[in-house]
Write a protein that holds these residues in place. Sequence first.
Motif, PDB file in Angstrom:
ATOM      1  N   ARG A  81       0.826  -1.206   0.000  1.00 60.87           N
ATOM      2  CA  ARG A  81       0.000   0.000   0.000  1.00 60.87           C
ATOM      3  C   ARG A  81       0.862   1.259   0.000  1.00 60.87           C
ATOM      4  NH1 ARG A  81      -5.382   0.111   3.419  1.00 60.87           N
ATOM      5  NH2 ARG A  81      -6.235  -1.979   3.086  1.00 60.87           N
ATOM      6  N   SER A  82       0.263   2.342  -0.466  1.00 58.65           N
ATOM      7  CA  SER A  82       0.921   3.644  -0.423  1.00 58.65           C
ATOM      8  C   SER A  82       0.854   4.205   0.994  1.00 58.65           C
ATOM      9  CB  SER A  82       0.242   4.607  -1.389  1.00 58.65           C
ATOM     10  OG  SER A  82      -1.105   4.837  -0.985  1.00 58.65           O
ATOM     11  N   LEU A  83       1.638   5.244   1.244  1.00 60.82           N
ATOM     12  CA  LEU A  83       1.650   5.894   2.548  1.00 60.82           C
ATOM     13  C   LEU A  83       0.259   6.378   2.941  1.00 60.82           C
ATOM     14  CD1 LEU A  83       2.928   7.211   5.040  1.00 60.82           C
ATOM     15  CD2 LEU A  83       3.625   9.128   3.576  1.00 60.82           C
ATOM     16  N   VAL A  84      -0.444   7.043   2.024  1.00 64.59           N
ATOM     17  CA  VAL A  84      -1.764   7.590   2.370  1.00 64.59           C
ATOM     18  C   VAL A  84      -2.748   6.486   2.724  1.00 64.59           C
ATOM     19  CG1 VAL A  84      -1.510   9.727   1.061  1.00 64.59           C
ATOM     20  CG2 VAL A  84      -2.430   7.709  -0.070  1.00 64.59           C
ATOM     21  N   SER A  85      -2.540   5.302   2.183  1.00 62.71           N
ATOM     22  CA  SER A  85      -3.421   4.181   2.471  1.00 62.71           C
ATOM     23  C   SER A  85      -3.060   3.465   3.766  1.00 62.71           C
ATOM     24  CB  SER A  85      -3.385   3.179   1.309  1.00 62.71           C
ATOM     25  OG  SER A  85      -4.244   2.095   1.523  1.00 62.71           O
ATOM     26  N   MET A  86      -1.797   3.580   4.198  1.00 58.23           N
ATOM     27  CA  MET A  86      -1.358   2.888   5.409  1.00 58.23           C
ATOM     28  C   MET A  86      -1.627   3.687   6.674  1.00 58.23           C
ATOM     29  SD  MET A  86       2.173   1.059   4.143  1.00 58.23           S
ATOM     30  CE  MET A  86       2.517   0.330   5.746  1.00 58.23           C
TER      31      MET A  86
END
Length: 266
Positions: A45-50
């Motif tokens: 996952r991307s940072l914004v998703s984590m």
Amino acid sequence: MTPWLVALDIDGTLLTFDGELSDAVREAVAAVVAEGHHVVLASGRSLVSMVPVARTLGIDGGWMVCSNGAVTVRHDDAAPLGWTVEQMVTFDPEPALRRLSERMPDARFAVEDVGFGFRLTELFPDGELDGDHRVVDLEDLWGREVTRVVVRAPESSNEDFHTAVDGLGLADVTYSVGWSAWMDIAPKGVTKASALEKVRAALGVAPQRTMAVGDGHNDVDMLRWAARGVAMGDAEDSVKAAADEVTRTIAQDGAAYALRPFIPAR
């Protein structure tokens, strides 16, 4: 107590593929954190998703490995998302995107803009990518180096997708194919394991005090890296073969079961 580094995949390990998190898994992760161990989420996952996952789990410190190892972040209350980027590895996506678009003209392509979202050629199915989405021409995806390329072919069968990928000869990048017609592409040599090794060194944790739990092909290197690699019970055989042990399935709260040795009996 000497802390361990406990690396946890998210989707298919902590969360079901419907995004559900059981109370047992949430409580187990919280207990391991409370015992003073370094719990590090390590995901494609991307940072914004984590960030929201970390918040839900009560992880408000330490490190995270995002984008299959291309982005490593450390908690920082002063940063916009509460996490500051410690390392970001990039690559030129043009050669891979040219080959992929020729071989899979109906696929959808996206590149990650760290901390914001994605630029993509066509919107992905709902819920598959978080953050801001900006639809652009294919050529606009390779205007600068990126941390990650995502390929998605929702109209393709899994078999056809794997066949197309196998014939591409992508030797200049690192890639992993997901459970559906989905592929993540990262800089060559970059994996969750390569990023976790740097986190381990920064934390001063001994190699023999590392554990990882995962279920996907992008977890194989991480499971081999850890002194104690644990595959989920519903992982494919090739993933289980890379692990030291196999826990229960996600429906049986396998991650919580794997974490039990770190939680004192009460």
